[in-house]
Design an enzyme around this catalytic site. Structure first.
Site: not given
Ligand code: OAD
Length: 237
Positions: A56, A59, A91, A93, A108, A135
């Site tokens: 982290y 990141r 996200n 960020d 999240h 802390c």
């Molecule tokens: P993912 O990495 O699973 O999915 C990202 C999606 O964005 C994919 O479907 C890609 O095709 C799409 N993508 C990539 N580049 C893009 C672009 N330039 N424009 C539009 N779409 C694009 O990420 P999340 O679905 O956000 O949780 O993941 C969900 C959660 O899983 C996160 O919050 C995190 C992760 O593990 C935790 O860490 C608890």
């Protein structure tokens, strides 16, 4: 579009990809380089807190350098011009805030915050965290962790999100692969209450069949275009 419906927008890592933040499940994504069990579970933290802090910290340093892209800016514009927009982001960020979005739910958690597991307080956090970090509230070391939700933990603000989905006239999912629940189930929840559902993503997500409307392409192109079309409908119903 119906007259000024509530709009709930779910965002995921794809929205920030063109700002330089890695996604998780793409071929070069974070979970291709790290095992989520090591760095994103309470068990991983208990087994090896140094490794988790390093992950982290790396990141957090990256997040301090990135800027919102045209898609974040378009969503902030939509909120300014259309009443009843809420963004629910997966996200961690701070790019929505930096773009000017106010009505925002970080389900999240947030990379730029730390949580003390000993006293439960949250603190804005821009530097590194370590086991020895004390802390600022309870002055004890050993309990500080990133204020992010790990696998096996309950996402934040679920009651409020469920209520918003039940009143949404429009549900838009942007840049998320639809693999992680409960967020992956929001489209079905919103649709069951009558919302018009839209997916904006680079490619069809795992839940693509649940959406009434889909647009595929990079977020910096399709999100500003979609926002412009919503705002044009508002002006000329
Ligand atoms: P993912 O990495 O699973 O999915 C990202 C999606 O964005 C994919 O479907 C890609 O095709 C799409 N993508 C990539 N580049 C893009 C672009 N330039 N424009 C539009 N779409 C694009 O990420 P999340 O679905 O956000 O949780 O993941 C969900 C959660 O899983 C996160 O919050 C995190 C992760 O593990 C935790 O860490 C608890």
């Amino acid at each position: 579009m119906r007259s000024t419906p509530n709009i709930v927008i779910l965002t995921g890592a794809g929205l920030s990809a063109e700002s330089g933040v890695s996604t998780f499940r793409d071929p070069n994504g974070i979970w291709a380089k790290f095992d989520y069990r090591d760095v994103a579970t309470p068990e991983g933290f208990a087994n090896n807190p140094i490794r988790v802090h390093e992950f982290y910290n790396m990141r957090r340093r990256l997040h301090a350098t990135v800027k919102p892209n045209a898609a974040h800016l378009a969503l902030a514009r939509l909120e300014q011009r259309h009443p009843g927009v809420t963004i629910v982001t997966q996200n961690v960020d701070a790019l929505h805030e930096q773009a000017g979005t106010k009505n925002l739910i970080h389900m999240h958690g947030e990379m730029m915050k730390a949580l003390c597991a000993r006293c439960g307080t949250r603190h804005p956090w821009h530097g590194d965290l370590a086991i020895e970090t004390v802390c600022p509230s309870c002055a004890r070391p050993g309990g500080m962790r990133p204020d992010v939700v790990w696998f096996g933990e309950m996402p934040y603000h679920m009651e409020r999100i469920t209520e918003l989905l039940s009143r949404a006239g429009h549900f838009i999912s942007i840049g998320t692969s639809g693999n992680v629940y409960p967020a992956a189930g929001f489209v079905a929840q919103a649709a069951s209450h009558g919302a018009h559902t839209v997916e904006l993503n680079l490619e069809p997500s795992s839940g693509a069949r649940h959406f009434r409307e889909s647009l595929h392409g990079p977020a910096t192109e399709i999100v500003p275009a979609y926002v412009a079309s919503l705002l044009a409908q508002q002006t000329h119903p």
